[in-house]
Scaffold this motif. Sequence first.
Motif, PDB file in Angstrom:
ATOM      1  N   ALA A  67      -8.908  -6.128 -10.574  1.00 19.81           N
ATOM      2  CA  ALA A  67      -8.569  -5.703 -11.925  1.00 19.81           C
ATOM      3  C   ALA A  67      -7.294  -6.346 -12.440  1.00 19.81           C
ATOM      4  O   ALA A  67      -7.264  -6.919 -13.527  1.00 19.81           O
ATOM      5  CB  ALA A  67      -8.435  -4.171 -11.971  1.00 19.81           C
ATOM      6  N   GLU A  68      -6.215  -6.267 -11.663  1.00 21.86           N
ATOM      7  CA  GLU A  68      -4.934  -6.735 -12.172  1.00 21.86           C
ATOM      8  C   GLU A  68      -3.915  -6.776 -11.052  1.00 21.86           C
ATOM      9  O   GLU A  68      -4.163  -6.318  -9.935  1.00 21.86           O
ATOM     10  CB  GLU A  68      -4.421  -5.792 -13.274  1.00 21.86           C
ATOM     11  CG  GLU A  68      -4.227  -4.353 -12.797  1.00 21.86           C
ATOM     12  CD  GLU A  68      -3.811  -3.417 -13.919  1.00 21.86           C
ATOM     13  OE1 GLU A  68      -2.678  -3.568 -14.405  1.00 21.86           O
ATOM     14  OE2 GLU A  68      -4.629  -2.559 -14.303  1.00 21.86           O
ATOM     15  N   VAL A  69      -2.764  -7.357 -11.365  1.00 18.75           N
ATOM     16  CA  VAL A  69      -1.584  -7.233 -10.526  1.00 18.75           C
ATOM     17  C   VAL A  69      -0.645  -6.310 -11.292  1.00 18.75           C
ATOM     18  O   VAL A  69      -0.229  -6.630 -12.415  1.00 18.75           O
ATOM     19  CB  VAL A  69      -0.918  -8.590 -10.258  1.00 18.75           C
ATOM     20  CG1 VAL A  69       0.344  -8.412  -9.445  1.00 18.75           C
ATOM     21  CG2 VAL A  69      -1.887  -9.513  -9.532  1.00 18.75           C
ATOM     22  N   ALA A 118      -5.464  -0.182  -4.400  1.00 22.58           N
ATOM     23  CA  ALA A 118      -4.393  -1.163  -4.522  1.00 22.58           C
ATOM     24  C   ALA A 118      -3.833  -1.489  -3.146  1.00 22.58           C
ATOM     25  O   ALA A 118      -3.791  -0.644  -2.257  1.00 22.58           O
ATOM     26  CB  ALA A 118      -3.283  -0.633  -5.429  1.00 22.58           C
ATOM     27  N   VAL A 119      -3.404  -2.745  -2.994  1.00 21.57           N
ATOM     28  CA  VAL A 119      -2.712  -3.184  -1.780  1.00 21.57           C
ATOM     29  C   VAL A 119      -1.438  -3.904  -2.213  1.00 21.57           C
ATOM     30  O   VAL A 119      -1.378  -4.492  -3.299  1.00 21.57           O
ATOM     31  CB  VAL A 119      -3.581  -4.112  -0.904  1.00 21.57           C
ATOM     32  CG1 VAL A 119      -4.750  -3.362  -0.313  1.00 21.57           C
ATOM     33  CG2 VAL A 119      -4.070  -5.320  -1.699  1.00 21.57           C
ATOM     34  N   PHE A 156       1.485  -4.391  -6.851  1.00 20.62           N
ATOM     35  CA  PHE A 156       0.218  -4.192  -6.153  1.00 20.62           C
ATOM     36  C   PHE A 156      -0.886  -5.037  -6.789  1.00 20.62           C
ATOM     37  O   PHE A 156      -0.902  -5.249  -8.009  1.00 20.62           O
ATOM     38  CB  PHE A 156      -0.223  -2.726  -6.205  1.00 20.62           C
ATOM     39  CG  PHE A 156       0.709  -1.783  -5.492  1.00 20.62           C
ATOM     40  CD1 PHE A 156       0.638  -1.636  -4.112  1.00 20.62           C
ATOM     41  CD2 PHE A 156       1.654  -1.061  -6.193  1.00 20.62           C
ATOM     42  CE1 PHE A 156       1.494  -0.774  -3.453  1.00 20.62           C
ATOM     43  CE2 PHE A 156       2.520  -0.194  -5.544  1.00 20.62           C
ATOM     44  CZ  PHE A 156       2.435  -0.058  -4.171  1.00 20.62           C
ATOM     45  N   VAL A 157      -1.817  -5.494  -5.951  1.00 20.77           N
ATOM     46  CA  VAL A 157      -3.079  -6.051  -6.425  1.00 20.77           C
ATOM     47  C   VAL A 157      -4.063  -4.893  -6.521  1.00 20.77           C
ATOM     48  O   VAL A 157      -4.312  -4.199  -5.530  1.00 20.77           O
ATOM     49  CB  VAL A 157      -3.614  -7.134  -5.472  1.00 20.77           C
ATOM     50  CG1 VAL A 157      -5.016  -7.581  -5.900  1.00 20.77           C
ATOM     51  CG2 VAL A 157      -2.671  -8.329  -5.448  1.00 20.77           C
ATOM     52  N   VAL A 158      -4.597  -4.671  -7.714  1.00 24.79           N
ATOM     53  CA  VAL A 158      -5.501  -3.541  -7.957  1.00 24.79           C
ATOM     54  C   VAL A 158      -6.936  -4.057  -7.982  1.00 24.79           C
ATOM     55  O   VAL A 158      -7.238  -5.041  -8.665  1.00 24.79           O
ATOM     56  CB  VAL A 158      -5.163  -2.847  -9.299  1.00 24.79           C
ATOM     57  CG1 VAL A 158      -6.113  -1.672  -9.546  1.00 24.79           C
ATOM     58  CG2 VAL A 158      -3.714  -2.372  -9.297  1.00 24.79           C
ATOM     59  N   LEU A 203      -3.685   3.819  -2.649  1.00 26.20           N
ATOM     60  CA  LEU A 203      -2.973   2.721  -2.016  1.00 26.20           C
ATOM     61  C   LEU A 203      -3.437   2.571  -0.568  1.00 26.20           C
ATOM     62  O   LEU A 203      -3.312   3.501   0.231  1.00 26.20           O
ATOM     63  CB  LEU A 203      -1.465   2.953  -2.077  1.00 26.20           C
ATOM     64  CG  LEU A 203      -0.918   3.239  -3.487  1.00 26.20           C
ATOM     65  CD1 LEU A 203       0.592   3.342  -3.454  1.00 26.20           C
ATOM     66  CD2 LEU A 203      -1.353   2.171  -4.469  1.00 26.20           C
ATOM     67  N   VAL A 204      -3.962   1.416  -0.252  1.00 27.69           N
ATOM     68  CA  VAL A 204      -4.570   1.152   1.058  1.00 27.69           C
ATOM     69  C   VAL A 204      -3.527   0.571   2.001  1.00 27.69           C
ATOM     70  O   VAL A 204      -2.804  -0.368   1.646  1.00 27.69           O
ATOM     71  CB  VAL A 204      -5.755   0.186   0.912  1.00 27.69           C
ATOM     72  CG1 VAL A 204      -6.325  -0.171   2.276  1.00 27.69           C
ATOM     73  CG2 VAL A 204      -6.836   0.802   0.019  1.00 27.69           C
ATOM     74  N   GLN A 205      -3.445   1.134   3.204  1.00 28.68           N
ATOM     75  CA  GLN A 205      -2.575   0.615   4.255  1.00 28.68           C
ATOM     76  C   GLN A 205      -3.321  -0.520   4.938  1.00 28.68           C
ATOM     77  O   GLN A 205      -4.269  -0.304   5.698  1.00 28.68           O
ATOM     78  CB  GLN A 205      -2.238   1.733   5.246  1.00 28.68           C
ATOM     79  CG  GLN A 205      -1.106   1.415   6.196  1.00 28.68           C
ATOM     80  CD  GLN A 205       0.255   1.513   5.522  1.00 28.68           C
ATOM     81  OE1 GLN A 205       0.377   2.028   4.429  1.00 28.68           O
ATOM     82  NE2 GLN A 205       1.282   1.015   6.201  1.00 28.68           N
ATOM     83  N   VAL A 206      -2.895  -1.749   4.664  1.00 30.41           N
ATOM     84  CA  VAL A 206      -3.655  -2.925   5.084  1.00 30.41           C
ATOM     85  C   VAL A 206      -3.867  -2.965   6.592  1.00 30.41           C
ATOM     86  O   VAL A 206      -4.974  -3.249   7.078  1.00 30.41           O
ATOM     87  CB  VAL A 206      -2.939  -4.206   4.600  1.00 30.41           C
ATOM     88  CG1 VAL A 206      -3.542  -5.440   5.243  1.00 30.41           C
ATOM     89  CG2 VAL A 206      -3.021  -4.300   3.087  1.00 30.41           C
ATOM     90  N   ASP A 207      -2.819  -2.666   7.366  1.00 29.06           N
ATOM     91  CA  ASP A 207      -2.931  -2.800   8.816  1.00 29.06           C
ATOM     92  C   ASP A 207      -3.822  -1.734   9.445  1.00 29.06           C
ATOM     93  O   ASP A 207      -4.071  -1.760  10.649  1.00 29.06           O
ATOM     94  CB  ASP A 207      -1.551  -2.793   9.478  1.00 29.06           C
ATOM     95  CG  ASP A 207      -0.766  -1.522   9.179  1.00 29.06           C
ATOM     96  OD1 ASP A 207      -1.301  -0.644   8.469  1.00 29.06           O
ATOM     97  OD2 ASP A 207       0.385  -1.408   9.634  1.00 29.06           O
TER      98      ASP A 207
END
Length: 516
Positions: free
Chosen positions: A447-449, A370-371, A359-361, A486-490
């Motif tokens: 922040a981080e991966v 995060a996504v 995840f990208v945080v 955790l974000v649902q991108v769509d």
Amino acid sequence: MDDIELDEEGESSDYVTFDMVGERYAFPMRRVQEIIRMPSVVKVPLGPPSLEGLANLRGRVLPVVNLRQCCAMAHADHDETTRVIVVDGGVPLGFVVDRVASVISIDPSALESAEAVQSTVRSDVLVGVIKSDDGEMTTVLDVDQLIGTQFARLAEKRGGGGRDAATPRVAGEPGPETESDDTLELVSFAVEGQEYALPIDQVQEIVQAPESVSHVPNAGSQVLGVIDLRGRLLPVVSMRRVFGLPITPLEPQNRIVVVSLTDGVVGVVMDTVREVLRVPHQLVAPLPGVVAGEGRKTEVESVCRLEDGKRLVSVLSVNRMFDSPEVRDELAEYRDDDQEAIMGRPGEVDDGRGDEELFVVFRLDDEEYAVDVDAVQEIIRVPEALIRVPKSYSFVEGLVNLRGTVLPVVDLRTRLGLIRTERDERQRIVVLIIGGVRTGFIVDSVAEVARVGRNVLEPAPELSEEQARVVSRVANLPDQQRMLLLVQVDQLLAAEQAVAAAGLCENVVDEALAGV
């Protein structure tokens, strides 16, 4: 009153009593699971106003609700007497109260129905009133009504309703949004004010540097030491030392980039990590021979010419960075030690990507979101000026020119119902593809991966319909005292909003062509 653990079963004549605004109330004890002190909470966007946030309760995600706000009472700050009563609401749900009084048993005849009750709270959340011999009254609240009025999604779930959660795409699995454009994906970072980059396929993850690295006695000169990365010893090398620069103490802005070698992994300390870049191959050129020199070793493999040549990013080769026999021998010793430690822990499975998600945080306010890393096209800095779009959605910040492509930019704070803030240097634009449209989302900072084990991922409590769509899961990390939303991108943009974003870009392009 200390934290109280209660039996799941209880007689209907037993009640937990508590105070709010100087009045006494009660919950049926059979609905109360336990009573705890006010915990630290993670704020959740798009939830009901009464939601204080999510807390970690011995590995479980606990929604915490302000009961005063549920009952339209005046706000009060929490203090040492504040308690959270954890009730069974389909999932555990904590109600914040001013003070817990006691657990009482009554004769059922002492409970009068709610019809005769006159109170400042709404009558539809009352069960009745308990009268005592000394004339005091205790108002019994209806747990199900409280949940139903504030959290319809939880009420549906308790009643067997609710929707099926959308199945998230497996990391790495191709989807309809996958692009096959001829680009080079890079992670850029800074060392001594100079910008460098590594191919993203050689980067396993990016983590924040700890306060210190454990130094190993009699170790060689190349490796700084080791850190613990989820039970594995990770040897750490400073990029400054690789470049022959003075080593500086670790700072909060430092990041450790975990890179893959042929025979293992190593963490590389960078001054800062800047962006994730997608650079067309025509903008990438090999390092000129006059710079590299005949037979001369250099870590730089190629150079990216960005912003019409005003910005040059040197692309490094991981294998060249660690090509010397001394470095490889030293890293091999750490791998041998770590392998021995693993062999000494029978039954422990290998910490591979198969049991993890990447995840990208990023941060908004004090919370971490995060996504899925595969959903992120790139991460760029926020330009000084954006093209404003009149009569658009309130969360559309404007348009930017991204290497000749018009990119709509959304203020993610506004989209999630948070207060908009002034621009600063830490903010970044995370570029995602939604509905076939590349869209940028402004976040407070990246922040981080991070690699997260699937065993700590769980569905987010469905506290409202929109929240359940957008924040679909949480990563509960009690050992790190963290919880990632955790974000649902769509789901960040509705279908009509995505179409409108595409229309904005088309209109700008059409206007530009008309002016030619």
